[in-house]
Design a protein around this motif. Sequence first.
Motif, PDB file in Angstrom:
ATOM      1  N   SER A 475      35.763  31.824  43.768  1.00  0.00           N
ATOM      2  CA  SER A 475      36.317  32.500  44.937  1.00  0.00           C
ATOM      3  C   SER A 475      37.821  32.339  45.008  1.00  0.00           C
ATOM      4  O   SER A 475      38.550  33.306  45.261  1.00  0.00           O
ATOM      5  CB  SER A 475      35.673  31.941  46.212  1.00  0.00           C
ATOM      6  OG  SER A 475      36.277  32.494  47.362  1.00  0.00           O
ATOM      7  N   GLN A 479      40.755  35.161  44.842  1.00  0.00           N
ATOM      8  CA  GLN A 479      41.690  35.263  45.956  1.00  0.00           C
ATOM      9  C   GLN A 479      43.125  35.131  45.471  1.00  0.00           C
ATOM     10  O   GLN A 479      44.024  35.847  45.929  1.00  0.00           O
ATOM     11  CB  GLN A 479      41.386  34.182  47.001  1.00  0.00           C
ATOM     12  CG  GLN A 479      42.051  34.430  48.334  1.00  0.00           C
ATOM     13  CD  GLN A 479      41.537  33.513  49.417  1.00  0.00           C
ATOM     14  OE1 GLN A 479      40.622  32.723  49.204  1.00  0.00           O
ATOM     15  NE2 GLN A 479      42.120  33.601  50.595  1.00  0.00           N
ATOM     16  N   SER A 526      40.403  36.181  54.592  1.00  0.00           N
ATOM     17  CA  SER A 526      39.551  36.388  53.429  1.00  0.00           C
ATOM     18  C   SER A 526      40.200  37.365  52.461  1.00  0.00           C
ATOM     19  O   SER A 526      41.137  38.086  52.801  1.00  0.00           O
ATOM     20  CB  SER A 526      38.189  36.932  53.871  1.00  0.00           C
ATOM     21  OG  SER A 526      38.346  38.210  54.467  1.00  0.00           O
ATOM     22  N   SER A 606      34.638  37.591  45.982  1.00  0.00           N
ATOM     23  CA  SER A 606      35.297  36.347  46.356  1.00  0.00           C
ATOM     24  C   SER A 606      34.673  35.753  47.610  1.00  0.00           C
ATOM     25  O   SER A 606      34.388  34.553  47.669  1.00  0.00           O
ATOM     26  CB  SER A 606      36.793  36.596  46.571  1.00  0.00           C
ATOM     27  OG  SER A 606      37.443  35.448  47.070  1.00  0.00           O
ATOM     28  N   ASP A 607      34.457  36.599  48.616  1.00  0.00           N
ATOM     29  CA  ASP A 607      33.884  36.100  49.866  1.00  0.00           C
ATOM     30  C   ASP A 607      32.454  35.616  49.675  1.00  0.00           C
ATOM     31  O   ASP A 607      32.053  34.582  50.226  1.00  0.00           O
ATOM     32  CB  ASP A 607      33.924  37.194  50.931  1.00  0.00           C
ATOM     33  CG  ASP A 607      35.343  37.478  51.416  1.00  0.00           C
ATOM     34  OD1 ASP A 607      36.279  36.817  50.916  1.00  0.00           O
ATOM     35  OD2 ASP A 607      35.510  38.358  52.268  1.00  0.00           O
ATOM     36  N   SER A 609      31.030  34.472  46.876  1.00  0.00           N
ATOM     37  CA  SER A 609      30.942  33.263  46.056  1.00  0.00           C
ATOM     38  C   SER A 609      31.420  32.025  46.792  1.00  0.00           C
ATOM     39  O   SER A 609      31.132  30.904  46.369  1.00  0.00           O
ATOM     40  CB  SER A 609      31.757  33.443  44.765  1.00  0.00           C
ATOM     41  OG  SER A 609      33.117  33.714  45.057  1.00  0.00           O
ATOM     42  N   SER A 610      32.157  32.205  47.887  1.00  0.00           N
ATOM     43  CA  SER A 610      32.584  31.052  48.676  1.00  0.00           C
ATOM     44  C   SER A 610      31.575  30.696  49.762  1.00  0.00           C
ATOM     45  O   SER A 610      31.739  29.694  50.460  1.00  0.00           O
ATOM     46  CB  SER A 610      33.947  31.319  49.324  1.00  0.00           C
ATOM     47  OG  SER A 610      33.847  32.369  50.278  1.00  0.00           O
ATOM     48  N   SER A 627      28.344  36.138  55.414  1.00  0.00           N
ATOM     49  CA  SER A 627      29.303  36.707  54.473  1.00  0.00           C
ATOM     50  C   SER A 627      28.836  38.067  53.981  1.00  0.00           C
ATOM     51  O   SER A 627      29.648  38.995  53.849  1.00  0.00           O
ATOM     52  CB  SER A 627      29.493  35.749  53.297  1.00  0.00           C
ATOM     53  OG  SER A 627      30.412  36.266  52.372  1.00  0.00           O
TER      54      SER A 627
END
Length: 920
Positions: A475, A479, A526, A606-607, A609-610, A627
Motif C-alpha cells: 500500500s 501511495q 488515501s 493501495s487502499d 491492501s492497507s 475499504s
Amino acid sequence: MCATETRIDSKEKIIIDLFAPNVPGSTEDKDFIQRTLRDQLVNSIRESLKAAAEDKPSELERFVDESGRNVYFVDGTRGAGKTTFINRVVEHLQKKEQGEDSIECLPPIDPTKLPRSEPILVTVTARLNYVVSKKFKGCWSSDKNKPNKEKWQQQLQQLERGLRLLNDKEYKPEYFSEALQLNAQLEYSMGGQDLSAIFGTLVELACDILECKAILISFDDIDTQFDTGWAVLESIRKFFNSNRLIIIATGDLRLYSQLIRGKQYENYSQVLLEQESETKRTAERGYMVEHLEQQYLLKIFPVQKRIQLKNMLQLVGEKGQELSEHEEILIIIDSGDSVGIRKALEDSVREGLNIRPGSDLNIYVDEMLKQPVRLLMQILQDYYTKTSTGVDKPLLFRNALYGAMLSSIYRAGLNYEQHRFGMDSVCKDVFIYTRQDQDFNTGFYLRPQSDSEALRNCSIYLSAQVGAICQRDLSKVLQMLLVGCGSISIFNQFVMNLGVSKIQGQTDDKIANSYVSYMSVGRRESATHWANRCCAVISDYARVGVFLGMVQLNRKGGKKADTYSAFKLNQESGLAKASMAASLSSVSGNNLADYTSVFNLIGAISDLSSSYVGEDRESKIASFVKSFNKIISQPTCIVPPWKNEAELARTKIDSDETIQEDFLIDDVIDGDSDEYKKYTGVNNEFTDAIESLEKWVKYVHEHQKNIKPSSILIGKIWTRLYFNLNNIADKHRVRLHRDAYNGAMASQSNAAKIMRFNVLAFLHAVLVEEDLYHAASKKEYLGSGLRLNPVTSVDVFTEKLEEINEKLDGAGELWVDSHPIFYFLIKCPLLHPFLFPAGGMSVDTMRSSEQKFYDIVLKVLGETDFHGLKFDDLNNSINKLKSSFSIKTLNCASIAGAKYDPSTPRRNSKSTGSSSDNAQ
C-alpha cells in the motif's frame, strides 16, 4: 572508536573499530587516516628550516617581508578532521629523531576561546613567555642563564611599549604577567614595523634559550569567528615573519574568502556606496574586492604551502580504482570482522536504502564518502552499533542520517519533527525537494546529483525515509508512486507547463501551494483521494476525452454514432462491476464529468491492501469491507481553484435530453439480510468479488515481507508508467472510429481498449523496473538493452513475461520472492476484468499475440484458465460474454468529445501491427 594497523601484502592497513570508545586522545598515531598528508607537511616544515639556515635574510629583507614565508594552511570543511590533523602534526614535530632539528611547539591556539579584546600578539607572547620561563625554572639563580634572562626581560620590555601603542584603546595590562609590566614609562615613538622586528628578535632569543631550531605556533579554526579571525590574519601578516617562526593555520578556505571580502568592503564608506550605486561602479567595486581578496590570501597563505585534507573518497578511491599502495582503510563492523570502508558503506547504504548493487548504489556510496570524515564515521558508528537490536535497517539508517544531516534538512525546508514521520510528510518533502532541485522528470529518484550540497544530503535522507516507510508494505509503495512521484509530474505538465501562474498573475510558489493543498499532498489522505483529484487536474475540456491514464465518459449517448451510448455500470456484474466502479470518479463544475482512470484503480489497490487489520477476523473483515465500499463509491470532487469552471460548459446537458440515472451502483442491502450475512454491509451481488479480494489481501499481508523498495525503484516505475500513458493517450485518441467498438484491429480504439492498455502499462512498468531495481535480488544491476512499452500491442509485455518466467523456472525461484510487487498486482482481482475486456483485444490482426499473452498470464498466475474462461471464450465476445470477470460494455461507452465520424482506414496488408505499435 579507534583503530589498529596491520601490514598485509606490503600494504599498511588502518583498521577503525566502530565499537571502541570515541574519546579525545584514544586514537593512536598509527590509526590516523590523514598520515600521508601529515608526513608531507612535517617534511615540508623541516625542509624549510634547512633552506632558512642556508639563506638568512638581511635586516632590510626582514623589515619589508610580509609574505609569511613559514606559514602553512590546512584547508578542510567542517568535520574534515583539521583539529585532529594539527594535533598530530604537533605531536610528530615534538618527537626529535637523530639528525633532525628540534622544534618547540606551543600548544594550539583556538582564537574563538580568547577574550575578544585580547590582541593575538599578546596571546602568542604570553605562551612563548610561559615556555621560556619553564626553561628557566629550577635554575633561576644559575650564572649560566643570567645573560639570557636579562636579554629576555629587556626584549619583553621593548615589546610591551610597542603593544601599548598598537592597541591603546583596547589593551589591558592584566593580560601580561608581571614580567611584562616592568616599565611603567611608555615610549610612544615606536611603530608597527619596529614591533614586528622586536617580536622577531624575541623569537630568535627564545629559540636560543630553548635550544631549538624554530618555534611552531598553530591556530585552529580561525574562520569560525570573523572578528577574531581577521585579527589573527593581520597578526600573521604584520608580525609573524621570522624565519625561525613556523605558523600553521586551519580552516575552510571558502570561509576565509567570505571573511576577507567582508573586511575589504568595509573600506568603502557608506556615502560612497550610496552616491555611486550605478551598475558599472558597483561591478568595478566587486571586481576590485575580488582582486584584493585573492591577493591577500596568496600573501598570507602561499599556494605551495597549502594542504587540503582529503575526504574518504579521495583516500579509498572510486569503485574499481586501485587503493593507495601505502595504506588501506578498513573498519570493524558488528560481526567483528574487518572490511573495507567502501564495502561497509555499500552494505549499509544497500540495506538502509534498499538499493540493488550497481551504478546507482555507487552514486550514493561516493556521495557518502565525500561527506566530512567526522559525519561519515558517526553515521557508520550509529548504524553498525545498533544493527543487532532487531530494528529495521532502513529505519536505523534513516535515524543515523537524520541526526547527521539535520542542518541540510532545515535549510531545504523539509520536515524535521520526528513525531511527524510518515507517508504524508515524506511525500510533501519529496515535492519540496524536487521543486528546489528543478528536475521534474527524475528528481523523485532522490539520487544525490544536485548542484546544492544541502539538496544532495536531503536526497540521501529522503531516500532512507522512503525505504523505511515503504518496507514490506504494498500500500505504501503504491501511495508513494502516486502521491510522492505522481504529484510532481502532474504539477509540472498540467500546472506549470500550462503557465497557470502567468495567466492568473500569481507567483509560482502560490500556485504550488494551491496545488499541494488541492491534491492533499502532505495530509493523511488515501491514495484514492489523490487519484480522484488527479482526474480534475489532468482533464482538458477542449480536447477529445482521452487523457493521461484516463478516459472521460459521456453521461449521454452520441447523436452521430448510435453504436455508442452512455456507460451503464449496472450492465456489468460481479467483479467486473466492482472493478469498473473502482476506476470511476467524477468532477463537479457547472456539471458533472465522469472518468474511468487507471490512477483510481491503483489508488483502490493501495487502499484495499492497507485494510484487513485488527485483532481478530471479525475486525479485519470490518476494516476490509469499509475499504471496499469506499473504493466503489465513485467519489466526486470540485475542479481545481486555478481552472476556469466555464471549461466544463461543454458537458452541459441540453434541456431536451436526460441523463442515464443508472450510472450509480444500487444501494447496499441491509447487513442483517438472510440472503447474505458473511460480509455485513456489502451488496450481495459482490459476493464473488469480495471473496476473491479478501483472499488476495490476506495473501499480500502474508508475503509482502519480500517487498524492499527504494526511491529509485518507485521513481523508475512512475517514470515509465507516466511516459507510456502519455503515448497511449496520443496513439489511441486518433483511433476512435465509428466501427472501433469491437476493437478487433490494432488501429481501432475504444474506452475498453484504452483502459486495458493503461492497466497493461502499469503492470509492465512495475515488471520491467522491479526486475532491474528491486533489492529483493542481490545480484548487481548491469542494465539492459532497448526497453519498449506496450502502447497498442501486447507483444512487448508478453516477451518480457516469458523471459522472466523462463529465468525464474531455470533458477527454481518464485515470482512472489523475486518480483513481489508485480506478482501482487497481477494477482489482484481488481485488475483482471481489464486484462481481457470485450472489445479490448485485437483478435483480427494480432490473434496469435493475444493468445500468447493469455497463455503467459495463466503461467504466471499458476492457473489453467482465466476465471473459468478459455481464450476462445474471450475471443469475439462482443455482446456474447456472460462472465462477471470481464468488462462487457465499456467498449461501447461514448467518449466525451469523440466525433466517431470516419470508419477505420484500411491497413497495409504487409504491416504486422506489432513492432510499430510499441514505443519507448
